[in-house]
Design a protein around this motif. Structure first.
Motif, PDB file in Angstrom:
ATOM      1  N   ARG A 110       0.811  -0.968  -0.064  1.00 33.96           N
ATOM      2  CA  ARG A 110       0.195  -0.049  -0.251  1.00 33.96           C
ATOM      3  C   ARG A 110       0.733   0.968  -0.239  1.00 33.96           C
ATOM      4  O   ARG A 110       0.724   2.285  -0.856  1.00 33.96           O
ATOM      5  CB  ARG A 110      -0.622  -0.017   0.630  1.00 33.96           C
ATOM      6  N   HIS A 111       2.117   1.106   0.808  1.00 31.13           N
ATOM      7  CA  HIS A 111       2.663   2.444   0.590  1.00 31.13           C
ATOM      8  C   HIS A 111       3.705   2.177  -0.679  1.00 31.13           C
ATOM      9  O   HIS A 111       3.649   3.873  -0.916  1.00 31.13           O
ATOM     10  CB  HIS A 111       4.448   2.175   1.681  1.00 31.13           C
ATOM     11  N   CYS A 112       4.265   1.330  -1.332  1.00 29.81           N
ATOM     12  CA  CYS A 112       4.132   1.584  -2.477  1.00 29.81           C
ATOM     13  C   CYS A 112       3.500   2.205  -3.516  1.00 29.81           C
ATOM     14  O   CYS A 112       3.699   3.268  -4.805  1.00 29.81           O
ATOM     15  CB  CYS A 112       5.138   0.523  -2.971  1.00 29.81           C
ATOM     16  N   ALA A 113       1.963   1.477  -3.641  1.00 28.50           N
ATOM     17  CA  ALA A 113       0.504   1.901  -4.791  1.00 28.50           C
ATOM     18  C   ALA A 113       0.450   4.057  -4.318  1.00 28.50           C
ATOM     19  O   ALA A 113       0.216   4.638  -5.359  1.00 28.50           O
ATOM     20  CB  ALA A 113      -0.225   1.491  -4.327  1.00 28.50           C
ATOM     21  N   ASP A 114       0.608   3.551  -2.732  1.00 29.82           N
ATOM     22  CA  ASP A 114       0.361   5.532  -2.462  1.00 29.82           C
ATOM     23  C   ASP A 114       1.385   6.728  -3.273  1.00 29.82           C
ATOM     24  O   ASP A 114       0.857   7.145  -3.521  1.00 29.82           O
ATOM     25  CB  ASP A 114      -0.179   6.216  -1.033  1.00 29.82           C
ATOM     26  N   SER A 115       2.315   5.585  -3.294  1.00 30.30           N
ATOM     27  CA  SER A 115       3.756   6.852  -3.668  1.00 30.30           C
ATOM     28  C   SER A 115       4.009   6.043  -4.614  1.00 30.30           C
ATOM     29  O   SER A 115       5.308   7.120  -5.128  1.00 30.30           O
ATOM     30  CB  SER A 115       4.853   6.634  -2.540  1.00 30.30           C
ATOM     31  N   HIS A 116       3.372   6.037  -5.730  1.00 31.09           N
ATOM     32  CA  HIS A 116       3.483   5.744  -7.200  1.00 31.09           C
ATOM     33  C   HIS A 116       4.769   5.136  -7.059  1.00 31.09           C
ATOM     34  O   HIS A 116       6.066   5.071  -7.952  1.00 31.09           O
ATOM     35  CB  HIS A 116       3.464   6.202  -7.689  1.00 31.09           C
ATOM     36  N   THR A 117       5.854   3.650  -6.092  1.00 32.04           N
ATOM     37  CA  THR A 117       7.206   3.153  -6.409  1.00 32.04           C
ATOM     38  C   THR A 117       7.486   2.685  -6.287  1.00 32.04           C
ATOM     39  O   THR A 117       6.065   1.697  -6.409  1.00 32.04           O
ATOM     40  CB  THR A 117       7.581   3.206  -4.529  1.00 32.04           C
ATOM     41  N   ARG A 118       8.229   2.292  -7.432  1.00 30.29           N
ATOM     42  CA  ARG A 118       8.086   0.536  -8.106  1.00 30.29           C
ATOM     43  C   ARG A 118       8.283  -0.288  -7.235  1.00 30.29           C
ATOM     44  O   ARG A 118       9.922   0.128  -6.716  1.00 30.29           O
ATOM     45  CB  ARG A 118       8.623   1.049  -9.205  1.00 30.29           C
ATOM     46  N   LEU A 119       8.200  -1.791  -6.620  1.00 36.26           N
ATOM     47  CA  LEU A 119       8.979  -2.582  -5.748  1.00 36.26           C
ATOM     48  C   LEU A 119       8.712  -3.551  -6.312  1.00 36.26           C
ATOM     49  O   LEU A 119       8.660  -4.088  -7.578  1.00 36.26           O
ATOM     50  CB  LEU A 119       7.029  -2.963  -5.182  1.00 36.26           C
ATOM     51  N   LEU A 120      10.310  -3.652  -6.568  1.00 31.29           N
ATOM     52  CA  LEU A 120      11.286  -5.375  -6.306  1.00 31.29           C
ATOM     53  C   LEU A 120      10.871  -5.832  -5.546  1.00 31.29           C
ATOM     54  O   LEU A 120      11.814  -5.598  -4.147  1.00 31.29           O
ATOM     55  CB  LEU A 120      12.430  -5.237  -7.478  1.00 31.29           C
ATOM     56  N   PHE A 121      10.397  -7.307  -5.251  1.00 35.75           N
ATOM     57  CA  PHE A 121      10.718  -8.245  -3.927  1.00 35.75           C
ATOM     58  C   PHE A 121      11.327  -9.636  -4.446  1.00 35.75           C
ATOM     59  O   PHE A 121      11.195  -9.652  -5.708  1.00 35.75           O
ATOM     60  CB  PHE A 121       9.773  -7.953  -3.141  1.00 35.75           C
TER      61      PHE A 121
END
Ligand SMILES: [Zn+2]
Length: 340
Positions: free
Chosen positions: A112-123
């Motif tokens: 949710r943090h990444c969605a709200d801040s439009h941050t691409r996430l790699l895991f």
């Protein structure tokens, strides 16, 4: 195997502090951006508790005592420390999608943090946790994802007997199918020189694995084995029964793979040192710079290599090692120690 271990950053101990946090440059949609790397302390990789991989030392120090709420605290602290980034790489030393390691509530908070801040996430995740059901949940929250899978080798015998990976090539292929069906970008880790392979076998195995991974991946990360503390590989290494790959081998694999149509990145952990991929010591830095330059730009002209006498030694090893009983493992290290 992961790129981030090159850091050598000190690990913080408190259960509500992440194991490590730093910024690095990453290529995103053709642009170089700031990426934040966060290593969370979790209960550890489930496969580690079943024996683990021969070269992986990420879980050796894990206590297994972390509480789910600690993960949120760790993440919050890391975000505060990082400030603005365009991309986040969140590593757990295991699988982000393993609910025993990262409970759903904690994973969802990060998404949710990444969605709200439009941050691409790699895991990262082992393939067994990549299911349609899990992906629907994850993508329902955030779809700017890149998922990293550690295939290591596209040869089941190498996976089983050299790495003890605990899954098969088919398991990886199944995960790739599910990910592609959901339009998730895939980054595949390819291991160079698991134990019990000669230098030549290791180079051939990595080339074949890159070719296999290229079919479904957007990015391929080539990871030369480094000798990590407490691992089976370290035991072999201490007994003169293992040598990390030559940097000539790393170059050879990249050169052979550069036209596969996918991005190939490589930043050898411990490069130039005895425990990492290395050559003679004189030519290591120039070759490492050229590999890193290529990784950032994908410009093959960056893959220059100096003339160095050790190339002939490497060639001899590649040609002859398979014929020598007991291997030629690392005579240079042995004789250097003797002289010292
Ligand atoms: Zn050299």
């Amino acid at each position: 195997m992961r790129e981030e271990t090159k850091s050598g950053r000190t690990r913080k101990r408190g259960a509500d502090s992440p194991a490590a946090v730093w910024k690095e440059k990453e290529s995103l949609d053709g642009k170089v951006v700031d990426a934040g790397v966060i290593i969370l302390q979790t209960t550890g990789c489930s496969h580690f508790h079943r024996g683990g991989c021969s070269m992986c030392g990420y879980n050796i120090g894990s206590t297994g005592n972390s509480e789910p709420s600690d993960i949120s605290k760790q993440f919050t602290r890391a975000i505060e420390e990082l400030g603005h980034v365009d991309m986040l790489k969140v590593y757990t030393s295991g699988s982000f999608l393993d609910e025993r390691e990262v409970p759903i509530e904690q994973a969802d908070r990060i998404l949710r943090h990444c969605a709200d801040s439009h941050t691409r996430l790699l895991f990262e995740s082992r393939p067994e946790y990549v299911t349609q059901e899990t992906l629907e949940r994850v993508l329902g929250i955030h779809d700017g994802l890149e998922l990293a899978l550690g295939l290591e080798s596209a040869n089941d015998r190498v996976l089983k007997y050299s790495i003890n990976k605990g899954f098969t090539v088919k398991d990886y292929d199944d995960a790739v199918r599910v990910l592609r069906g959901n339009r998730v970008d895939i980054r595949t880790y390819v291991l160079l020189k698991p134990p019990f392979l000669t230098e030549a076998e290791a180079v051939a195995d990595a080339k074949a694995t890159v070719a296999h991974a290229a079919e479904g991946s957007k990015t391929i990360s080539l990871n030369p084995v480094n000798v990590q503390k407490g691992t089976f590989v370290e035991k072999l290494w201490r007994n003169w029964a293992y040598r990390t790959p030559w940097l000539w081998s790393v170059l050879d694999v990249i050169r052979a793979s550069k036209d596969c149509g996918k991005r190939i990145v490589c930043d050898p952990t411990g490069g130039g040192k005895e425990r990492g991929a290395h050559n003679c010591g004189k030519c290591d830095d120039v070759i490492l710079d050229s590999i890193r330059g290529y990784s950032q730009t994908q410009d093959a002209s960056r893959l220059g290599a100096p003339e160095c006498d050790c190339r002939e030694i490497w060639k001899s090893v590649v040609d002859l090692e398979g014929f020598v009983m007991g291997g030629t493992v690392d005579l240079q290290r042995f004789f250097r120690k003797q002289r010292a």
